[in-house]
Design an enzyme around this catalytic site. Structure first.
Site, mmCIF file in Angstrom:
data_model
loop_
_atom_site.group_PDB
_atom_site.id
_atom_site.type_symbol
_atom_site.label_atom_id
_atom_site.label_comp_id
_atom_site.label_asym_id
_atom_site.label_seq_id
_atom_site.Cartn_x
_atom_site.Cartn_y
_atom_site.Cartn_z
ATOM 1 N N SER A 151 0.853 -1.177 0.000
ATOM 2 C CA SER A 151 0.000 0.000 0.000
ATOM 3 C C SER A 151 0.893 1.232 0.000
ATOM 4 O O SER A 151 2.004 1.212 -0.531
ATOM 5 C CB SER A 151 -0.917 -0.031 1.232
ATOM 6 O OG SER A 151 -1.872 0.997 1.188
ATOM 7 N N ARG A 319 -5.732 3.927 -1.573
ATOM 8 C CA ARG A 319 -6.920 3.865 -0.715
ATOM 9 C C ARG A 319 -8.065 3.127 -1.382
ATOM 10 O O ARG A 319 -9.041 2.775 -0.716
ATOM 11 C CB ARG A 319 -7.354 5.273 -0.320
ATOM 12 C CG ARG A 319 -6.435 5.909 0.692
ATOM 13 C CD ARG A 319 -7.077 7.090 1.366
ATOM 14 N NE ARG A 319 -7.461 8.121 0.433
ATOM 15 C CZ ARG A 319 -8.033 9.272 0.778
ATOM 16 N NH1 ARG A 319 -8.282 9.510 2.042
ATOM 17 N NH2 ARG A 319 -8.345 10.171 -0.114
ATOM 18 N N VAL A 441 -7.063 5.541 9.946
ATOM 19 C CA VAL A 441 -5.855 5.608 9.121
ATOM 20 C C VAL A 441 -6.132 6.204 7.744
ATOM 21 O O VAL A 441 -7.268 6.236 7.273
ATOM 22 C CB VAL A 441 -5.209 4.215 8.954
ATOM 23 C CG1 VAL A 441 -4.828 3.646 10.299
ATOM 24 C CG2 VAL A 441 -6.148 3.268 8.207
ATOM 25 N N GLU A 442 -5.065 6.659 7.090
ATOM 26 C CA GLU A 442 -5.087 7.191 5.726
ATOM 27 C C GLU A 442 -6.167 8.252 5.546
ATOM 28 O O GLU A 442 -6.899 8.262 4.567
ATOM 29 C CB GLU A 442 -5.247 6.053 4.709
ATOM 30 C CG GLU A 442 -4.048 5.124 4.681
ATOM 31 C CD GLU A 442 -4.057 4.145 3.520
ATOM 32 O OE1 GLU A 442 -4.921 4.269 2.640
ATOM 33 O OE2 GLU A 442 -3.205 3.258 3.504
ATOM 34 N N GLY A 443 -6.247 9.165 6.487
ATOM 35 C CA GLY A 443 -7.241 10.230 6.443
ATOM 36 C C GLY A 443 -8.435 9.860 7.293
ATOM 37 O O GLY A 443 -9.275 9.058 6.874
#
Length: 752
Positions: A151, A319, A441-443
């Site tokens: 990722s 994402r 996570v990731e925003g």
């Protein structure tokens, strides 16, 4: 600049409007600009522009797995699934066992996205998603060992931006597991706002192998870094400065990315966080006066200051793959287990799947799972075509993780005490505890919904806004007027067309729209077109009347994001139905998923209009596009009952809905499935017993209600039901690792 250089229109219309735009246009930070420009636009643009072309959507090809991908799914992936014991990993060992790490490295799981030329698998986005989904259905902790390297991190960044030398050195090492990667983004003093990170590198000279070398001395403190405690190479985001002017430019050079071997002097890793009682390695790390040469910068010196753009570009694709795969895995496990458990668990001598309260919740699990899996598939189709759809990836990140949260909560409710008691027999609680990790996570989801989905989509997906903004920021005043004039009048034509489409479709309730298909789903295509035109008009009105203040109206922005999201999910639902050959058994799932999305979209749009800051504009919008209120209704009770039955009966539709998860024969889910199928097979026998109000098989045989063979099989089935419903219990010493006072006294008594 002379006025005679412009036409009358440019002089008296375009130039004054351009000056007005310049006055209201908010200052856009470099971080915002780079995020805005990241990735590509795709079906999200069609939906936001008000007149989606469904022939384009339905023509998007489904990429089949190639022979190598299929063999990997059926071979190493299934073997790894068999090795995963989530209870042992998360509660007993609290770590990923060495045998799993060894298998992952030896079989190329760390290099799924790395091209074959560098020793990786080079699999498609669709195959990678399927692999992760299968692994995640066995346990999220083990799955994350595969997710992180494939990722957002060193591998993907090197493939996109690395120099040839960096690719040649690092990618083969990452692919075969000689190096384990992690990526350090989150500063201990910052969260989602990467621009406020306090991790700093200074351009300077140092010594490498005894030679004076130009490089950077970096100090950092990171947290929440997955695989950070065990990584051998750390991708690092930091602010680079050049106070001595060594590079001959500005002092503040911006966010920069570098690869730091973790055996470099000054690097400190190893300590761990304990996220949601999950066992995957995650923790803080520090760097104190760490010196690395300039060739440690990903992409070399020419990429100095481009770190944030590089990250958001990689994020635009990433994402859309890993988090949705893990989330849909959780939803499928919830659907698979809840349908079976509610069918075999009885209350008042009736399967709880027959109670309407249960059916309402089970239908929601089934419909949402169908919808989110459809969206996962559609997004993967776009990625495999080479798209990097930033807005769609944000939609997927938010709605897939929220979908998992809702489905798991609903499954917990239906399982009740069975899901509350932890132990090896509980197949839901570990996923339940892991949900907040995916949400954060990731925003973080609140930020993704209120700022990113519509905030990015409103500009990127609009046919003219971005051109007008660029014209307003053009330092060449004359060229700015000319460019703005060209975009402005095209924009005006687009606005009038949108107004007409929105009003016509609203007042005819979508009858003025067309559908590319006939049959039971045709009406949904028309409603998507109706709401798409309405969204385009409301969005246009919001941007014109609020200008730069719109990005601070986060509740308005979030609801507009909900509209585009639900239209995307509804589109994906319809595309999946067509891709799978319109199976008649799936139609209740399609109806439920489409109706729930369209209702949510129209409700959100109505809420935007009701809360529109300029009330007269809101009133006008209501008259134009919502004259009759919310017309797309929720699924009916009858549809909910039929959708619920999809889960509680062993049908082809149930199998399609839950395909892709791994169910071991000797697992709790395996026992549940065998029990479920046996109880369904014995339903006629059970009906005889219910009719006679007899609860035990022996009593039913004595009364001559059932035969001896039926008695034996029913006793076997009921024994299996009891085993499925049984929960774990522990001695206190097993839970605490300590000997209790009572146990000590018993031992002393035995010794005496």
């Amino acid at each position: 600049m002379s006025n005679t250089e412009f036409t009358f229109r440019q002089k008296f219309i375009s130039r004054p409007l351009l000056n007005w735009v310049r006055g209201i246009l908010p200052r856009m930070s470099d971080t915002e600009r780079e995020a805005l420009e990241a990735g590509t636009i795709w079906w999200d643009a069609d939906l936001m522009r008000g007149d989606p072309d469904f022939t384009k959507l339905l023509g998007t090809p489904v990429r089949p797995y190639n022979a190598e991908e299929k063999a990997f799914l059926e071979g190493p992936t299934e073997e790894l699934c068999k090795m995963i014991d989530d209870w042992k990993i998360t509660f007993e060992d609290r770590d990923i066992p060495n045998e799993i790490w060894d298998y992952v490295k030896a079989n190329g799981f760390l290099g799924l996205i790395i091209p074959k030329a560098y020793g990786g698998k080079g699999f498609s986005a669709s195959a990678n998603s399927e692999i992760v989904m299968k692994l995640a259905s066995r346990g999220s902790s083990a799955a994350i060992t595969v997710v992180v390297p494939n990722s957002l991190g060193p591998g993907e960044l090197l493939m996109l931006f690395g120099t040839d030398e960096q690719k040649d050195y690092w990618l083969p090492r990452l692919a075969d597991g000689r190096d384990v990667p992690a990526f350090g983004l989150t500063s201990q003093d910052a969260g989602s706002d990467a621009t406020s990170m306090t991790d700093v590198g200074v351009v300077c000279y140092g010594k490498v192998n005894g030679k004076k070398t130009l490089g950077m001395r970096i100090n950092w403190a990171k947290r929440y870094i997955s695989l950070g405690p065990v990584c051998t190479v750390l991708g690092l985001a930091f602010k680079l400065t050049d106070p001595d002017g060594i590079l001959g430019g500005e002092e503040d050079l911006g966010i920069t990315l570098a690869l730091i071997p973790t055996d470099t002097p000054g690097v400190d890793i190893g300590r761990r966080h304990y996220p949601g009682m999950q066992a995957f390695p995650n923790g803080p790390n520090w760097g104190r006066d760490v010196f690395v040469p300039m060739d440690a910068i990903i992409g070399g010196q020419e990429r100095i200051g481009q770190g944030w753009k590089m990250l958001v570009t990689a994020l635009a694709a990433g994402r859309g793959i890993m988090l949705p795969a893990m989330s849909v895995a959780g939803m499928k496990v919830a659907a698979y287990s809840t349908g079976a458990y509610s069918r075999i668990r009885e209350q008042f001598n009736i399967p709880v799947s027959r109670f309407e309260g249960i059916q309402e919740v089970a239908a929601r699990i089934a419909g949402d799972t169908y919808k989110m899996d459809a969206a996962r598939r559609l997004t993967l189709q776009a990625l495999d075509m080479g798209q990097k759809p930033a807005v769609v990836s944000a939609i997927m990140k938010y709605h897939a993780t929220e979908g998992m949260r809702k489905a798991t909560n609903d499954a917990m409710d239906i399982h009740s005490g069975k899901a509350v008691i932890d132990g090896p027999k509980n197949y839901l609680s570990s996923a339940y505890r892991a949900i907040p990790i995916a949400i954060a996570v990731e925003g973080a989801n609140i930020m993704t919904r209120s700022l990113m989905i519509y905030g990015q989509g409103s500009i990127r997906c609009h046919p003219y806004i971005q051109s007008e903004m660029e014209a307003a920021q053009n330092a060449d005043q004359k060229q700015g007027v000319l460019d703005f004039d060209d975009a402005l009048f095209k924009h005006m034509g687009y606005t009038f067309k949108t107004l007409w489409l929105a009003a016509a479709r609203a007042w005819t309730f979508g009858l003025a729209s067309s559908s590319p298909v006939k049959g039971p789903t045709a009406r949904y295509y028309k409603q998507i077109k109706r709401l798409s035109a309405a969204l385009a008009l409301v969005s246009e009105s919001a941007m014109v009347t609020m200008g730069g203040a719109l990005k601070r109206k986060e509740m308005i922005s979030a609801r507009l994001g909900d509209v585009i999201s639900e239209l995307y999910l509804a589109s994906a639902t319809l595309k999946r139905f067509e891709d799978t050959g319109q199976p008649a058994e799936d139609i209740h799932l399609v109806h439920y998923a489409a109706q729930s999305s369209l209702h949510a979209a129209e409700t959100a749009l109505t809420d935007v209009i009701r809360n529109f800051p300029m009330h007269p504009v809101g009133w006008l919008l209501k008259a134009l596009i919502s004259p009759f209120g919310v017309r797309c209704t929720k699924p009916t009770d009858r549809l909910a009952r039929k959708t619920s039955d999809t889960l509680s009966e062993p049908t082809a539709a149930r199998d399609r809905l839950t395909e892709g998860i791994f169910v071991a024969d000797d697992s709790e889910l395996g026992l549940l499935d065998r029990t479920f199928r046996l109880m369904v097979e014995l339903e006629p026998v059970k009906q005889k017993m219910r009719k006679a109000r007899v609860r035990t098989a022996d009593e039913a045989e004595e009364l001559g209600i059932i035969s001896g063979n039926e008695t034996a099989r029913m006793k076997e089935a009921l024994s299996m039901v009891r085993e499925v419903c049984r929960v774990d219990d522990f001695a206190l010493e097993e839970l605490t690792g300590k000997t209790s006072g009572g146990a000590k006294r018993r031992k002393a008594k035995q010794a005496a």
